[in-house]
Design an enzyme around this catalytic site. Structure first.
Site, short mmCIF file in Angstrom:
data_model
loop_
_atom_site.label_atom_id
_atom_site.label_comp_id
_atom_site.label_asym_id
_atom_site.label_seq_id
_atom_site.Cartn_x
_atom_site.Cartn_y
_atom_site.Cartn_z
N CYS A 138 14.46 11.06 5.50
CA CYS A 138 14.33 10.91 7.00
C CYS A 138 15.81 10.87 7.37
CB CYS A 138 14.06 9.62 7.21
SG CYS A 138 14.71 8.40 6.47
N GLU B 97 -0.59 7.44 -0.40
CA GLU B 97 -1.62 8.01 -1.25
C GLU B 97 -1.36 9.51 -1.87
OE1 GLU B 97 -1.72 7.84 1.91
OE2 GLU B 97 -2.75 9.63 3.09
N LYS C 153 0.99 -1.13 0.20
CA LYS C 153 0.01 -0.03 0.01
C LYS C 153 0.93 1.16 0.00
CE LYS C 153 -1.42 2.85 2.85
NZ LYS C 153 -1.44 4.15 2.12
#
Ligand code: NAD
Length: 492
Positions: A284, A179, A176
């Site tokens: 990050c 989005e 996933k």
């Protein structure tokens, strides 16, 4: 791809239109152009993907590892052949420069290469005659259906910290993507679609929190690989653990660099600027706090200010652009509010990158490189992940103070030291509480054959992504104790 096009899910080797009622626009952060729409797949579609992965599991795990990695060899070739196209997509939806996108995909490909070594990496151990005529051995078996939930800032690379290893070890996978940047995985799954993997071995579900939570709760998902903010990483770790899953959850960061007076200042400021402002500070592993020690203060401040002021900001596909926009208008607003917060807390705005307007890209979410000087190390701006091109300068007198300051932070993703002293370097790497350490390195990103470490609030779990850690995460050990008394060991 046109803006009104709706992205598809990929389940059981078929592209499927989602039944989602809600779709989000995917926008180019440099132009605000809508590139496509992404469906927010509901739990029922996650369930279909997990079922497909579950059904594919048994035949896939019985496929010899030497055959499983052949698919990865094919994928590696396809990724190489399509590198430019995928990198362009990353730049379009994520904003980083084309060169940064190519670098991102290079690391993704490197992970495929390392996972091709899984026939050796997942080998077990064997001890003969642990007692007379008895042997004992440990084998590694796949864990089952594995889910990967990824963030916006490395849409191509981060799923590859996990996916190639999970597949090579005999697991099946549901991905996933974020989005906010779903186009890159859409492209990569177009390639996966051509390598003839059995149906259900890799699946793609687009969506946001509902889809992620459906994966965390699904009883047939055995392992979760998550990368994102600390707030969500904590949630993922706790929620997935409730149903007994194994979890690796990488979180946010606030990465410090320490500059000692004996550092090579030209190199230090150049690579510190790349660390703080590269990918618009949305790595990050971006440096966001620079701690100068003693006499390093003035030369470092001058040269980093120069590097920040002269950085070429713009649309990442244009030539000579060194830094793109941040991901969204909300992100720009947050970054600018943190710059203001720093000023309100007493810092000096040495270089103020707010209200940036780039000719031809007036709708873009641009913040120029920003430097805050004389930052109070205990202030909010010094402690909060900003995730934008903002570097805070803090000053101390000794390396001991600097290390204490580093260790007082909540995160532990990366810490770097710039020095010409081996003794200082050794003290630093020995004492600093951080998972990834750089010595005269600005972005200490581990190669694919090392784990991507992370400590404290930057990581929840035990085994990280990449390399042997990934192989261990995606396998469970089985220990067998074995005797054959009727055979040649009958004397026992
Ligand atoms: P995010 O936490 O907002 O989203 C990450 C993923 O979690 C996305 O797929 C999103 O759909 C999902 N998600 C969001 N809210 C959720 C919820 N309430 N429940 C379940 N799932 C949810 O992170 P982001 O903004 O996309 O990425 C930036 C963050 O990721 C930064 O904090 C950055 O430091 C971190 N990051 C960490 C690493 C690392 O290796 N430690 C690497 C890259 C990025």
């Amino acid at each position: 791809m046109t803006g009104d096009q709706s992205l598809l899910n990929y389940v059981s080797n078929r592209w499927q239109r989602s039944v989602a009622g809600e779709q989000l626009p995917v926008t180019n952060p440099a132009t605000a152009e809508v590139l496509a729409h992404v469906p927010l797949s509901p739990a029922q579609e996650v369930d279909e993907a997990v079922q497909a992965a579950f059904e594919a599991l048994d035949p896939w795990r019985r496929t010899p590892v030497t055959d499983r990695v052949q698919f990865l060899f094919r994928l590696k070739t396809l990724l190489e052949e399509n590198l430019g196209d995928i990198a362009r997509t990353i730049t379009l939806e994520c904003g980083k420069t084309y060169a940064e996108s190519v670098g991102e995909m290079r690391r993704a490909i490197e992970n495929v290469e390392v996972a091709c070594g899984t026939p050796i990496l997942m080998q077990g151990d064997f001890s003969e005659d642990i007692a007379g005529g008895i042997d004992e051995f440990m084998i590694r078996q796949p864990v089952g259906v594995c889910a990967i939930i990824s963030p916006f800032n490395f849409p191509g690379m981060i799923p590859f910290w996990f996916m190639p290893y999970a597949l090579a070890c005999g697991n099946t996978v549901v991905v996933k993507p974020s989005e906010r940047v779903p186009l890159t995985m859409q492209k990569i799954f177009r390639l996966l679609d051509t390598i003839d993997l059995p149906p259900g071995v890799v699946n793609l579900v687009n969506g946001a929190a509902e889809a992620a939570n459906a994966l965390l709760d699904h009883p047939q998902v055995q392992a979760i690989s998550f990368v994102g903010s600390t707030k969500v990483a904590r949630h993922v770790y706790a929620r997935a653990a409730q149903s007994g899953k194994r979890v690796q959850a990488q979180g946010g960061a606030k990465n410090p660099i320490i500059v000692l007076p004996d550092a090579d200042m030209e190199m230090t400021s150049r690579i510190s600027a790349d660390s703080a402002f590269g990918c618009a500070g949305q790595r990050c592993l971006a440096a966001s706090l620079a701690i100068t020690v003693g006499e390093a203060r003035q030369p470092f401040t001058e040269s980093i200010a120069d590097a920040a002021a002269t950085r070429n900001v713009g649309f990442g596909l244009d030539e000579d652009v060194q830094m793109g926009p941040v991901i969204s208008p909300q992100s720009r607003e947050f970054v600018e509010s943190m710059i203001q917060k720093g000023a309100d807390e007493g810092a000096t705005l040495l270089i103020d990158g707010r209200k940036a307007s780039i000719a031809g890209y007036e709708q873009g979410n641009f913040v120029r490189p920003t430097i805050l000087q004389n930052v109070d190390p205990h202030s909010e701006v010094a402690r909060t992940e900003i995730f934008g091109p903002v570097l805070s300068l803090v000053h101390v007198e000794t390396i001991d103070e600097a290390i204490e300051l580093v260790n007082s932070g909540a995160y532990g993703n990366m810490a770097c030291l710039f020095t010409g002293s081996g003794a200082a370097a050794r003290q630093f790497r020995y004492e600093v509480q951080s998972g990834n350490i750089g010595i005269n390195i600005g972005v200490a990103a581990p190669m694919a054959f090392f784990p991507f470490s992370g400590w404290k609030d930057s990581f929840f779990g035990t085994l990280h992504g990449q390399s042997r850690h990934a192989v261990e995460f995606f396998t469970q050990t089985k220990v067998v104790v074995e005797r054959w008394p009727q055979q040649w060991s009958r004397q026992f």
